[in-house]
Scaffold this motif. Structure first.
Motif, PDB file in Angstrom:
ATOM      1  N   ALA A  89       0.831  -1.205   0.000  1.00  0.00           N
ATOM      2  CA  ALA A  89       0.000   0.000   0.000  1.00  0.00           C
ATOM      3  C   ALA A  89       0.864   1.254   0.000  1.00  0.00           C
ATOM      4  N   LEU A  90       0.605   2.158  -0.938  1.00  0.00           N
ATOM      5  CA  LEU A  90       1.314   3.429  -1.082  1.00  0.00           C
ATOM      6  C   LEU A  90       2.816   3.245  -1.267  1.00  0.00           C
ATOM      7  N   SER A  91       3.243   2.069  -1.718  1.00  0.00           N
ATOM      8  CA  SER A  91       4.667   1.740  -1.754  1.00  0.00           C
ATOM      9  C   SER A  91       5.140   1.169  -3.086  1.00  0.00           C
ATOM     10  N   GLY A  92       4.295   1.195  -4.105  1.00  0.00           N
ATOM     11  CA  GLY A  92       4.712   0.697  -5.413  1.00  0.00           C
ATOM     12  C   GLY A  92       5.489   1.760  -6.169  1.00  0.00           C
ATOM     13  N   SER A  93       6.656   2.112  -5.660  1.00  0.00           N
ATOM     14  CA  SER A  93       7.448   3.183  -6.261  1.00  0.00           C
ATOM     15  C   SER A  93       8.853   2.676  -6.567  1.00  0.00           C
ATOM     16  N   PRO A  94       9.576   3.357  -7.460  1.00  0.00           N
ATOM     17  CA  PRO A  94      10.932   2.903  -7.827  1.00  0.00           C
ATOM     18  C   PRO A  94      11.953   3.087  -6.718  1.00  0.00           C
ATOM     19  N   THR A  95      11.598   3.779  -5.634  1.00  0.00           N
ATOM     20  CA  THR A  95      12.516   3.903  -4.511  1.00  0.00           C
ATOM     21  C   THR A  95      12.148   2.980  -3.357  1.00  0.00           C
ATOM     22  N   GLY A 134      -4.704   7.566  -6.421  1.00  0.00           N
ATOM     23  CA  GLY A 134      -3.492   7.151  -5.726  1.00  0.00           C
ATOM     24  C   GLY A 134      -3.275   5.653  -5.808  1.00  0.00           C
ATOM     25  N   VAL A 135      -4.355   4.891  -5.692  1.00  0.00           N
ATOM     26  CA  VAL A 135      -4.246   3.445  -5.870  1.00  0.00           C
ATOM     27  C   VAL A 135      -3.691   3.139  -7.256  1.00  0.00           C
ATOM     28  N   GLY A 136      -4.212   3.853  -8.260  1.00  0.00           N
ATOM     29  CA  GLY A 136      -3.729   3.640  -9.615  1.00  0.00           C
ATOM     30  C   GLY A 136      -2.263   3.982  -9.782  1.00  0.00           C
ATOM     31  N   TYR A 137      -1.813   5.050  -9.150  1.00  0.00           N
ATOM     32  CA  TYR A 137      -0.415   5.486  -9.264  1.00  0.00           C
ATOM     33  C   TYR A 137       0.533   4.409  -8.726  1.00  0.00           C
ATOM     34  N   PHE A 138       0.262   3.933  -7.517  1.00  0.00           N
ATOM     35  CA  PHE A 138       1.187   2.971  -6.915  1.00  0.00           C
ATOM     36  C   PHE A 138       1.025   1.570  -7.492  1.00  0.00           C
ATOM     37  N   THR A 139      -0.184   1.222  -7.946  1.00  0.00           N
ATOM     38  CA  THR A 139      -0.368  -0.067  -8.601  1.00  0.00           C
ATOM     39  C   THR A 139       0.362  -0.093  -9.940  1.00  0.00           C
ATOM     40  N   ALA A 140       0.280   1.007 -10.681  1.00  0.00           N
ATOM     41  CA  ALA A 140       1.017   1.087 -11.950  1.00  0.00           C
ATOM     42  C   ALA A 140       2.515   1.019 -11.701  1.00  0.00           C
ATOM     43  N   GLY A 141       2.986   1.654 -10.637  1.00  0.00           N
ATOM     44  CA  GLY A 141       4.402   1.585 -10.311  1.00  0.00           C
ATOM     45  C   GLY A 141       4.843   0.173  -9.979  1.00  0.00           C
ATOM     46  N   LEU A 142       3.998  -0.554  -9.247  1.00  0.00           N
ATOM     47  CA  LEU A 142       4.300  -1.952  -8.953  1.00  0.00           C
ATOM     48  C   LEU A 142       4.329  -2.777 -10.230  1.00  0.00           C
ATOM     49  N   ASP A 143       3.344  -2.592 -11.084  1.00  0.00           N
ATOM     50  CA  ASP A 143       3.270  -3.368 -12.321  1.00  0.00           C
ATOM     51  C   ASP A 143       4.457  -3.109 -13.238  1.00  0.00           C
ATOM     52  N   ALA A 144       4.939  -1.873 -13.239  1.00  0.00           N
ATOM     53  CA  ALA A 144       6.011  -1.496 -14.164  1.00  0.00           C
ATOM     54  C   ALA A 144       7.401  -1.744 -13.608  1.00  0.00           C
ATOM     55  N   TYR A 145       7.517  -2.112 -12.351  1.00  0.00           N
ATOM     56  CA  TYR A 145       8.845  -2.228 -11.750  1.00  0.00           C
ATOM     57  C   TYR A 145       9.638  -3.354 -12.410  1.00  0.00           C
ATOM     58  N   PRO A 146      10.791  -3.063 -12.964  1.00  0.00           N
ATOM     59  CA  PRO A 146      11.513  -4.080 -13.734  1.00  0.00           C
ATOM     60  C   PRO A 146      12.184  -5.148 -12.897  1.00  0.00           C
ATOM     61  N   GLY A 147      12.276  -4.942 -11.588  1.00  0.00           N
ATOM     62  CA  GLY A 147      12.949  -5.917 -10.740  1.00  0.00           C
ATOM     63  C   GLY A 147      12.086  -7.089 -10.320  1.00  0.00           C
ATOM     64  N   ILE A 148      10.861  -7.181 -10.834  1.00  0.00           N
ATOM     65  CA  ILE A 148       9.954  -8.271 -10.497  1.00  0.00           C
ATOM     66  C   ILE A 148       9.570  -8.988 -11.785  1.00  0.00           C
ATOM     67  N   ASP A 149       9.797 -10.301 -11.857  1.00  0.00           N
ATOM     68  CA  ASP A 149       9.420 -11.053 -13.048  1.00  0.00           C
ATOM     69  C   ASP A 149       7.953 -11.466 -12.963  1.00  0.00           C
ATOM     70  N   ALA A 150       7.487 -12.174 -13.973  1.00  0.00           N
ATOM     71  CA  ALA A 150       6.063 -12.537 -14.033  1.00  0.00           C
ATOM     72  C   ALA A 150       5.648 -13.382 -12.834  1.00  0.00           C
ATOM     73  N   ALA A 151       6.502 -14.313 -12.444  1.00  0.00           N
ATOM     74  CA  ALA A 151       6.174 -15.153 -11.285  1.00  0.00           C
ATOM     75  C   ALA A 151       6.134 -14.320 -10.010  1.00  0.00           C
ATOM     76  N   GLY A 152       7.025 -13.357  -9.912  1.00  0.00           N
ATOM     77  CA  GLY A 152       7.030 -12.488  -8.746  1.00  0.00           C
ATOM     78  C   GLY A 152       5.789 -11.631  -8.664  1.00  0.00           C
ATOM     79  N   HIS A 153       5.349 -11.108  -9.808  1.00  0.00           N
ATOM     80  CA  HIS A 153       4.107 -10.325  -9.817  1.00  0.00           C
ATOM     81  C   HIS A 153       2.916 -11.190  -9.411  1.00  0.00           C
ATOM     82  N   ALA A 154       2.866 -12.407  -9.926  1.00  0.00           N
ATOM     83  CA  ALA A 154       1.756 -13.302  -9.579  1.00  0.00           C
ATOM     84  C   ALA A 154       1.748 -13.600  -8.087  1.00  0.00           C
TER      85      ALA A 154
END
Length: 318
Positions: free
Chosen positions: A249-255, A282-302
């Protein structure tokens, strides 16, 4: 197969609670909420199920009897929502802490009558932090029931910075304080059946964990007091802190995400929205950041989106 995220950090704000909150004269407004609004937000962000909880300040405004009544009312409202839509909603029951006897009664009602998925605890309840021996009877009962617990921050027990809302920074410190106090008092080892999810990626914890563990383990910076875990050192403190789960929550950011993923154990990160206290944008902002984060592969996102929460709440498994 069921798909879609499981949101372990989503709040409800029923009318009955809003009225009680206003009557208590706490001094700030609560966001609008409705079950239909929650479902609309969830559909927009691919959330299959939201496990609802009451946010801070909970139900205890100073009077034990009133807190017990409000707690039962809110938990009964949640249970009806889950009963009507068990596929879309879950329930973290609220407890009227710091009233320990009232909390024990609420746990019994939540589990025995309402089939709650878990409970929510504030990091501090009117100035007493989780881990304090005063709450040991509650922790022991939650351990007996193998409870899943969402730890949510509250206002710090001290003056705020004028003009800076608690949600901006104080909440992060509050969660961090609670995590440290729980480890200092040996809660992870004494109550191994309690699984605790720390809100907002654990506050400052992933970023500061090694500093915290080193200063506790290598220096005499902890004031001696009753109930402290004996033999704490840097390694045992780190292991205790890493034993928590963390929501996004509120933490899907590149930092925030690099530190969280570097610190958390595998399988210990779950999705959270913080709606409606975080607005839909705000939910959309951090969810999009989580989805776009390159350090998580497909299995990690799932795993973050659903799998790790399914392991904590098997009833939601596909």
């Amino acid at each position: 197969m069921t798909t879609g995220r499981i949101d372990l950090h989503q709040h409800l704000v029923p009318r009955e609670y809003t009225e009680a909150f206003a009557s208590a004269g706490i001094g700030h407004a609560l966001p609008g909420w409705s079950p239909s609004g929650a479902l609309a937000m969830m559909d927009e962000h691919a959330i299959a199920t939201g496990v609802l909880s009451l946010s801070t300040p909970g139900t205890h405004f100073g009077d034990d009897a009133a807190a017990r009544r409000l707690t039962e009312q809110v938990n009964d409202i949640q249970a009806e929502l889950v009963k009507d839509r068990p596929d879309r909603f879950g329930m973290f029951a609220t407890l009227p802490l710091p009233d320990v006897d009232g909390a024990l009664a609420a746990i019994a009602h939540a589990y025995d009558d309402l089939r709650a998925d878990g409970v929510i605890l504030l990091a501090n309840h009117r100035g007493t932090y989780l881990g304090d021996p005063a709450f040991d009877p509650v922790m022991a009962e939650l351990d007996r029931r193998g409870a899943l617990v969402l730890v949510h921050p509250a206002d710090l027990p001290g003056p705020a910075v004028p003009g800076v809302a608690a949600a901006i920074a104080d909440f992060l410190l509050d969660t961090t304080r609670a995590a440290i106090n729980l480890v200092l008092h040996g809660a992870p080892s004494r109550y191994p059946n309690v699984r605790m999810v720390l809100s907002h990626a654990g506050g400052f914890l992933p970023y500061a964990a090694h500093r915290i563990a080193n200063l506790i383990g290598a220096n005499d910076l902890v004031t001696p007091q009753a109930g402290l875990e004996p033999g704490l050192n840097q390694e045992t403190v780190l292991e205790g802190l890493r034993g928590f789960w963390f929501d996004t929550a509120l933490s899907g950011s590149p930092t925030a995400l690099p530190g969280l993923l570097a610190f958390a154990r595998p399988g210990h990160v779950v999705f959270g929205s913080d709606w409606p206290f975080a607005p839909t944008a705000g939910v959309g902002y951090f969810t999009a950041g989580l989805d776009a984060y390159p350090g998580i592969d497909a299995a990690g996102h799932a795993a973050i989106d659903r799998g790790n929460a399914e392991a904590l709440l098997p009833r939601l498994s596909s």
